[in-house]
Write an enzyme that holds these catalytic residues in place. Structure first.
Site, PDB file in Angstrom:
ATOM      1  N   THR A  36      26.448 -28.630   9.887  1.00 23.73           N
ATOM      2  CA  THR A  36      25.284 -27.811   9.550  1.00 23.73           C
ATOM      3  C   THR A  36      25.714 -26.348   9.679  1.00 23.73           C
ATOM      4  O   THR A  36      26.896 -26.056   9.632  1.00 23.73           O
ATOM      5  CB  THR A  36      24.108 -28.154  10.483  1.00 23.73           C
ATOM      6  OG1 THR A  36      24.601 -28.175  11.818  1.00 23.73           O
ATOM      7  CG2 THR A  36      23.504 -29.504  10.141  1.00 23.73           C
ATOM      8  N   THR A  39      27.558 -21.888   6.845  1.00 20.16           N
ATOM      9  CA  THR A  39      28.743 -22.017   5.987  1.00 20.16           C
ATOM     10  C   THR A  39      28.635 -23.136   4.949  1.00 20.16           C
ATOM     11  O   THR A  39      28.978 -22.907   3.783  1.00 20.16           O
ATOM     12  CB  THR A  39      30.007 -22.201   6.851  1.00 20.16           C
ATOM     13  OG1 THR A  39      29.980 -21.225   7.894  1.00 20.16           O
ATOM     14  CG2 THR A  39      31.260 -22.041   6.027  1.00 20.16           C
ATOM     15  N   ASP A  67      26.264 -33.041  15.034  1.00 15.28           N
ATOM     16  CA  ASP A  67      25.560 -32.639  16.250  1.00 15.28           C
ATOM     17  C   ASP A  67      24.067 -32.459  16.010  1.00 15.28           C
ATOM     18  O   ASP A  67      23.601 -32.471  14.864  1.00 15.28           O
ATOM     19  CB  ASP A  67      26.183 -31.349  16.820  1.00 15.28           C
ATOM     20  CG  ASP A  67      26.444 -30.278  15.762  1.00 15.28           C
ATOM     21  OD1 ASP A  67      25.893 -30.383  14.653  1.00 15.28           O
ATOM     22  OD2 ASP A  67      27.197 -29.350  16.049  1.00 15.28           O
ATOM     23  N   ASN A 136      33.611 -18.603  18.511  1.00 18.11           N
ATOM     24  CA  ASN A 136      34.479 -18.812  19.679  1.00 18.11           C
ATOM     25  C   ASN A 136      35.411 -20.011  19.473  1.00 18.11           C
ATOM     26  O   ASN A 136      36.032 -20.486  20.417  1.00 18.11           O
ATOM     27  CB  ASN A 136      33.636 -18.997  20.949  1.00 18.11           C
ATOM     28  CG  ASN A 136      32.735 -20.226  20.876  1.00 18.11           C
ATOM     29  OD1 ASN A 136      32.788 -20.986  19.917  1.00 18.11           O
ATOM     30  ND2 ASN A 136      31.914 -20.422  21.893  1.00 18.11           N
ATOM     31  N   HIS A 138      34.452 -23.015  18.354  1.00 18.77           N
ATOM     32  CA  HIS A 138      33.891 -24.353  18.557  1.00 18.77           C
ATOM     33  C   HIS A 138      33.794 -25.124  17.240  1.00 18.77           C
ATOM     34  O   HIS A 138      33.663 -24.544  16.162  1.00 18.77           O
ATOM     35  CB  HIS A 138      32.546 -24.317  19.304  1.00 18.77           C
ATOM     36  CG  HIS A 138      31.361 -23.817  18.562  1.00 18.77           C
ATOM     37  ND1 HIS A 138      30.605 -22.743  18.971  1.00 18.77           N
ATOM     38  CD2 HIS A 138      30.756 -24.265  17.431  1.00 18.77           C
ATOM     39  CE1 HIS A 138      29.605 -22.558  18.137  1.00 18.77           C
ATOM     40  NE2 HIS A 138      29.676 -23.464  17.192  1.00 18.77           N
ATOM     41  N   GLY A 140      31.666 -28.629  15.772  1.00 16.19           N
ATOM     42  CA  GLY A 140      30.467 -29.325  16.239  1.00 16.19           C
ATOM     43  C   GLY A 140      29.865 -28.423  17.300  1.00 16.19           C
ATOM     44  O   GLY A 140      29.755 -27.212  17.111  1.00 16.19           O
ATOM     45  N   GLU A 143      32.407 -26.723  22.823  1.00 11.60           N
ATOM     46  CA  GLU A 143      32.662 -25.346  23.228  1.00 11.60           C
ATOM     47  C   GLU A 143      34.038 -25.231  23.889  1.00 11.60           C
ATOM     48  O   GLU A 143      34.647 -26.259  24.251  1.00 11.60           O
ATOM     49  CB  GLU A 143      31.566 -24.909  24.207  1.00 11.60           C
ATOM     50  CG  GLU A 143      30.150 -24.939  23.625  1.00 11.60           C
ATOM     51  CD  GLU A 143      29.801 -23.713  22.786  1.00 11.60           C
ATOM     52  OE1 GLU A 143      30.720 -23.055  22.255  1.00 11.60           O
ATOM     53  OE2 GLU A 143      28.600 -23.428  22.660  1.00 11.60           O
ATOM     54  N   LYS A 201      34.485 -14.042  12.354  1.00  6.06           N
ATOM     55  CA  LYS A 201      35.362 -15.202  12.555  1.00  6.06           C
ATOM     56  C   LYS A 201      36.842 -14.861  12.375  1.00  6.06           C
ATOM     57  O   LYS A 201      37.694 -15.746  12.458  1.00  6.06           O
ATOM     58  CB  LYS A 201      34.957 -16.332  11.613  1.00  6.06           C
ATOM     59  CG  LYS A 201      33.516 -16.777  11.868  1.00  6.06           C
ATOM     60  CD  LYS A 201      33.165 -18.092  11.259  1.00  6.06           C
ATOM     61  CE  LYS A 201      31.699 -18.397  11.558  1.00  6.06           C
ATOM     62  NZ  LYS A 201      31.186 -19.529  10.804  1.00  6.06           N
TER      63      LYS A 201
HETATM   64  C1  GLP Z   1      26.755 -24.276  14.974  1.00  2.91           C
HETATM   65  C2  GLP Z   1      27.088 -25.719  14.637  1.00  2.91           C
HETATM   66  C3  GLP Z   1      28.510 -25.854  14.198  1.00  2.91           C
HETATM   67  C4  GLP Z   1      28.787 -24.828  13.130  1.00  2.91           C
HETATM   68  C5  GLP Z   1      28.674 -23.451  13.715  1.00  2.91           C
HETATM   69  C6  GLP Z   1      29.010 -22.324  12.739  1.00  2.91           C
HETATM   70  O1  GLP Z   1      27.047 -23.955  16.284  1.00  2.91           O
HETATM   71  N1  GLP Z   1      26.828 -26.624  15.695  1.00  2.91           N
HETATM   72  O2  GLP Z   1      28.721 -27.170  13.734  1.00  2.91           O
HETATM   73  O3  GLP Z   1      30.061 -25.019  12.609  1.00  2.91           O
HETATM   74  O4  GLP Z   1      27.346 -23.299  14.149  1.00  2.91           O
HETATM   75  O5  GLP Z   1      27.869 -21.978  12.033  1.00  2.91           O
HETATM   76  P1  GLP Z   1      27.820 -21.033  10.800  1.00  2.91           P
HETATM   77  O6  GLP Z   1      28.366 -21.798   9.673  1.00  2.91           O
HETATM   78  O7  GLP Z   1      26.359 -20.736  10.651  1.00  2.91           O
HETATM   79  O8  GLP Z   1      28.620 -19.824  11.133  1.00  2.91           O
END
Ligand code: GLP
Length: 233
Positions: A36, A39, A67, A136, A138, A140, A143, A201
């Protein structure tokens, strides 16, 4: 680890959607691990645009989300269940019984985690897993500090992750806990596609490119897998 760099988010999303649809063409009964976050939105949008025309892409597909937050139901707009309904499930012929998301409202969350692992095994294991990347590092909700052998379990979210994901919680009450597939669970997927886009990122991408393998940097576990594609824009 194969790297593919794109000049724009749109180009990255088009490639991600191509890999997604190729996986279904190669095996209509494919089992996906799904992310989710912001991205993958462009990928889902393209997959839906194509599959709502050919309304049979997902007939035999099974999905397992990575998750879900603990303590909120599918009706909560911040839940990943709600996200998946909105961005994929309602628009394609994916059988809801085969669209799995951990249940963050289960009375016994530990039992829910075990059940989730069991369901993944029963489906024959993950075939292709798409991942996003947290700032950071992570993946899923695993952490920094997560053991690479970890399985699906209940985790506490870091303050930075809660802040990064606050947008969908209008009241500012981002859950403190979540259920996530473990890194060990993810690494058992036959192939993995990591999508990286978004501000903040750069450092995580540089670390991943650097090749260190360190539990303080969860995404570095992907170096231990033989079939990982990283799409970066
Ligand atoms: C959340 C999700 C991750 C996702 C991350 C990055 O923490 N649990 O699975 O990869 O956000 O999100 P975004 O794509 O909004 O930067």
């Amino acid at each position: 680890m194969k790297w593919e760099a794109f000049a724009s988010y749109d180009a990255l999303s088009a490639r991600a959607a191509e890999l997604f649809l190729n996986a279904i063409h190669a095996d209509p009964r494919v089992v996906f691990g799904l992310p989710t976050g912001r991205t993958p939105l462009g990928m889902y949008e393209r997959v839906v645009a194509i599959c709502s025309r050919q309304y049979h892409c997902f007939t035999e597909v099974t999905t397992f989300n990575l998750d879900e937050y603990a303590g909120i139901s599918c009706e909560h707009p911040g839940s990943y269940c709600s996200y998946m309904r909105e961005h994929l499930v309602e628009h394609v012929d994916l059988d809801r019984r085969r669209a799995h998301i951990p249940d963050g409202t289960a009375p016994d969350l530990e039992a829910e985690c075990e059940h989730y692992e069991h369901e993944i095994r029963r489906a024959g294991g993950l075939g292709i897993t798409f991942l996003g990347l947290g700032r950071n590092g992570h993946i899923g909700f695993n952490e920094p500090g997560t053991p690479f052998g970890s399985r699906t379990r209940v985790v506490s979210l870091t303050a930075s992750t809660r802040t990064a994901n606050a947008a969908l919680f209008a009241d500012g009450h981002v859950p403190h806990d979540a259920i996530t597939m473990g890194i060990g669970t993810i690494l058992e997927s036959k192939s993995i596609v990591l999508l990286v886009s978004g501000t903040g990122k750069e450092e995580a991408v540089a670390r991943l490119r650097g090749g260190e393998i360190n539990e303080e940097f969860p995404a570095s576990a992907l170096h231990l897998h033989g079939d990982v594609t990283v799409l970066v824009s």
